[in-house]
Motif scaffolding. Structure first.
Motif, mmCIF file in Angstrom:
data_model
loop_
_atom_site.group_PDB
_atom_site.id
_atom_site.type_symbol
_atom_site.label_atom_id
_atom_site.label_comp_id
_atom_site.label_asym_id
_atom_site.label_seq_id
_atom_site.Cartn_x
_atom_site.Cartn_y
_atom_site.Cartn_z
ATOM 1 N N MET A 147 -0.416 23.614 24.563
ATOM 2 C CA MET A 147 0.615 24.251 25.386
ATOM 3 C C MET A 147 0.573 25.770 25.219
ATOM 4 N N PHE A 148 0.472 26.207 23.968
ATOM 5 C CA PHE A 148 0.399 27.644 23.694
ATOM 6 C C PHE A 148 -1.056 28.014 23.404
ATOM 7 N N THR A 149 -1.887 27.834 24.428
ATOM 8 C CA THR A 149 -3.319 28.042 24.260
ATOM 9 C C THR A 149 -3.760 29.321 24.963
ATOM 10 N N VAL A 150 -4.537 30.136 24.258
ATOM 11 C CA VAL A 150 -5.076 31.344 24.873
ATOM 12 C C VAL A 150 -6.599 31.302 24.770
ATOM 13 N N SER A 151 -7.259 31.901 25.765
ATOM 14 C CA SER A 151 -8.713 31.971 25.752
ATOM 15 C C SER A 151 -9.151 33.319 25.180
ATOM 16 N N VAL A 152 -10.053 33.257 24.208
ATOM 17 C CA VAL A 152 -10.543 34.504 23.608
ATOM 18 C C VAL A 152 -12.028 34.692 23.896
ATOM 19 N N ALA A 153 -12.529 33.998 24.946
ATOM 20 C CA ALA A 153 -13.969 34.044 25.266
ATOM 21 C C ALA A 153 -14.438 35.487 25.476
ATOM 22 N N LYS A 154 -13.636 36.272 26.230
ATOM 23 C CA LYS A 154 -14.053 37.659 26.502
ATOM 24 C C LYS A 154 -13.753 38.568 25.319
ATOM 25 N N LEU A 155 -12.569 38.351 24.732
ATOM 26 C CA LEU A 155 -12.128 39.241 23.650
ATOM 27 C C LEU A 155 -13.081 39.197 22.458
ATOM 28 N N LYS A 156 -13.641 38.018 22.182
ATOM 29 C CA LYS A 156 -14.497 37.927 20.999
ATOM 30 C C LYS A 156 -15.806 38.700 21.172
ATOM 31 N N GLN A 157 -16.133 39.059 22.438
ATOM 32 C CA GLN A 157 -17.333 39.877 22.717
ATOM 33 C C GLN A 157 -17.005 41.361 22.762
ATOM 34 N N ALA A 158 -15.736 41.723 22.560
ATOM 35 C CA ALA A 158 -15.309 43.111 22.784
ATOM 36 C C ALA A 158 -14.679 43.713 21.538
ATOM 37 N N PRO A 159 -15.540 44.229 20.625
ATOM 38 C CA PRO A 159 -15.009 44.810 19.390
ATOM 39 C C PRO A 159 -14.013 45.930 19.666
ATOM 40 N N ALA A 160 -12.989 46.011 18.857
ATOM 41 C CA ALA A 160 -11.964 47.062 18.891
ATOM 42 C C ALA A 160 -10.992 46.930 20.068
ATOM 43 N N GLU A 161 -11.152 45.877 20.866
ATOM 44 C CA GLU A 161 -10.205 45.700 21.972
ATOM 45 C C GLU A 161 -9.085 44.759 21.576
ATOM 46 N N GLU A 162 -7.975 44.902 22.295
ATOM 47 C CA GLU A 162 -6.882 43.963 22.034
ATOM 48 C C GLU A 162 -6.313 43.456 23.350
ATOM 49 N N ARG A 163 -5.740 42.262 23.285
ATOM 50 C CA ARG A 163 -5.136 41.655 24.470
ATOM 51 C C ARG A 163 -3.736 41.190 24.112
ATOM 52 N N ARG A 164 -2.839 41.294 25.114
ATOM 53 C CA ARG A 164 -1.481 40.824 24.907
ATOM 54 C C ARG A 164 -1.277 39.573 25.749
ATOM 55 N N TYR A 165 -0.707 38.565 25.149
ATOM 56 C CA TYR A 165 -0.471 37.305 25.845
ATOM 57 C C TYR A 165 1.023 36.983 25.773
ATOM 58 N N GLU A 166 1.556 36.481 26.878
ATOM 59 C CA GLU A 166 2.932 35.974 26.852
ATOM 60 C C GLU A 166 2.926 34.588 27.461
ATOM 61 N N LEU A 167 3.312 33.600 26.650
ATOM 62 C CA LEU A 167 3.257 32.207 27.073
ATOM 63 C C LEU A 167 4.630 31.575 26.936
ATOM 64 N N THR A 168 4.977 30.721 27.892
ATOM 65 C CA THR A 168 6.244 30.008 27.825
ATOM 66 C C THR A 168 5.966 28.516 27.892
ATOM 67 N N GLY A 169 6.590 27.765 27.033
ATOM 68 C CA GLY A 169 6.373 26.326 27.023
ATOM 69 C C GLY A 169 7.645 25.596 26.642
ATOM 70 N N THR A 170 7.556 24.277 26.671
ATOM 71 C CA THR A 170 8.715 23.458 26.332
ATOM 72 C C THR A 170 8.422 22.645 25.086
ATOM 73 N N ILE A 171 9.328 22.764 24.125
ATOM 74 C CA ILE A 171 9.275 21.898 22.942
ATOM 75 C C ILE A 171 10.638 21.225 22.895
ATOM 76 N N ARG A 172 10.673 19.903 22.896
ATOM 77 C CA ARG A 172 11.963 19.205 22.971
ATOM 78 C C ARG A 172 12.770 19.351 21.694
ATOM 79 N N SER A 173 12.086 19.259 20.563
ATOM 80 C CA SER A 173 12.823 19.340 19.295
ATOM 81 C C SER A 173 11.901 19.810 18.190
#
Ligand SMILES: [Zn+2]
Ligand SMILES: [Zn+2]
Length: 165
Positions: free
Chosen positions: A1-27
């Motif tokens: 549910m809270f999954t991000v892809s780092v395929a590009k980021l792992k090829q890009a030294p010194a770069e950073e990415r910001r992710y915002e994810l929303t999901g549902t957890i019942r309890s």
């Protein structure tokens, strides 16, 4: 549910990415007690930096849960903010112990989100700072007014004894 892809980021030294994810957890797991109901979407804000040898993920999880007040037992909503930090090793077999070898291009943070929210739970939840709690004699919620029990006599057995004397 809270999954991000780092395929590009792992090829890009010194770069950073910001992710915002929303999901549902019942309890949230309540341990030996009942599960804790989650009453709003769970938001994960994450910054992942390619630090050369590893990906460094730092973020915050936020949601609202329902807890019982530790004094009056009434249920109320509590906002939680958990902290997440994880390092994923990119190069070299042996890294420091806290670095997890990066096994896939997709990173799933669901476990970390749940764990961070559990760590953010208050030890003694209070519906409000000055909650008056329940009367130890008759059980009335003292936030709703006095119950009429004599003040200052905590133990009912003592009161009976006093009457006899
Ligand atoms: Zn209370
Ligand atoms: Zn009372």
């Amino acid at each position: 549910m809270f999954t991000v892809s780092v395929a590009k980021l792992k090829q890009a030294p010194a770069e950073e990415r910001r992710y915002e994810l929303t999901g549902t957890i019942r309890s949230l797991p309540g341990g030996a007690a009942e599960p804790i109901p989650v009453v709003s979407p769970v938001v994960l804000v994450l910054t992942i930096t390619n630090a050369g040898d590893f990906l460094w993920a730092v973020g915050e999880s936020r949601t609202t849960v329902r807890l019982a007040c530790s004094r009056c037992l009434k249920e109320f909503a509590v906002e939680l903010a958990g902290r997440i930090e994880e390092k994923y090793r990119l190069h070299g077999a042996a890294g420091p112990e806290e670095e997890i070898p990066l096994a896939a291009d997709d990173l799933d943070f669901t476990d970390q989100v749940i764990e961070s929210l559990l760590l953010a739970l208050p030890m003694k939840p209070l519906c409000r700072e000055d909650c008056r709690g329940l009367c130890p004699r008759c059980g009335k919620d003292l936030n709703e007014g006095a119950c009429g029990c004599p003040a200052g006599e905590g133990d009912p057995r003592l009161a009976v004894l006093k009457k006899l004397l």
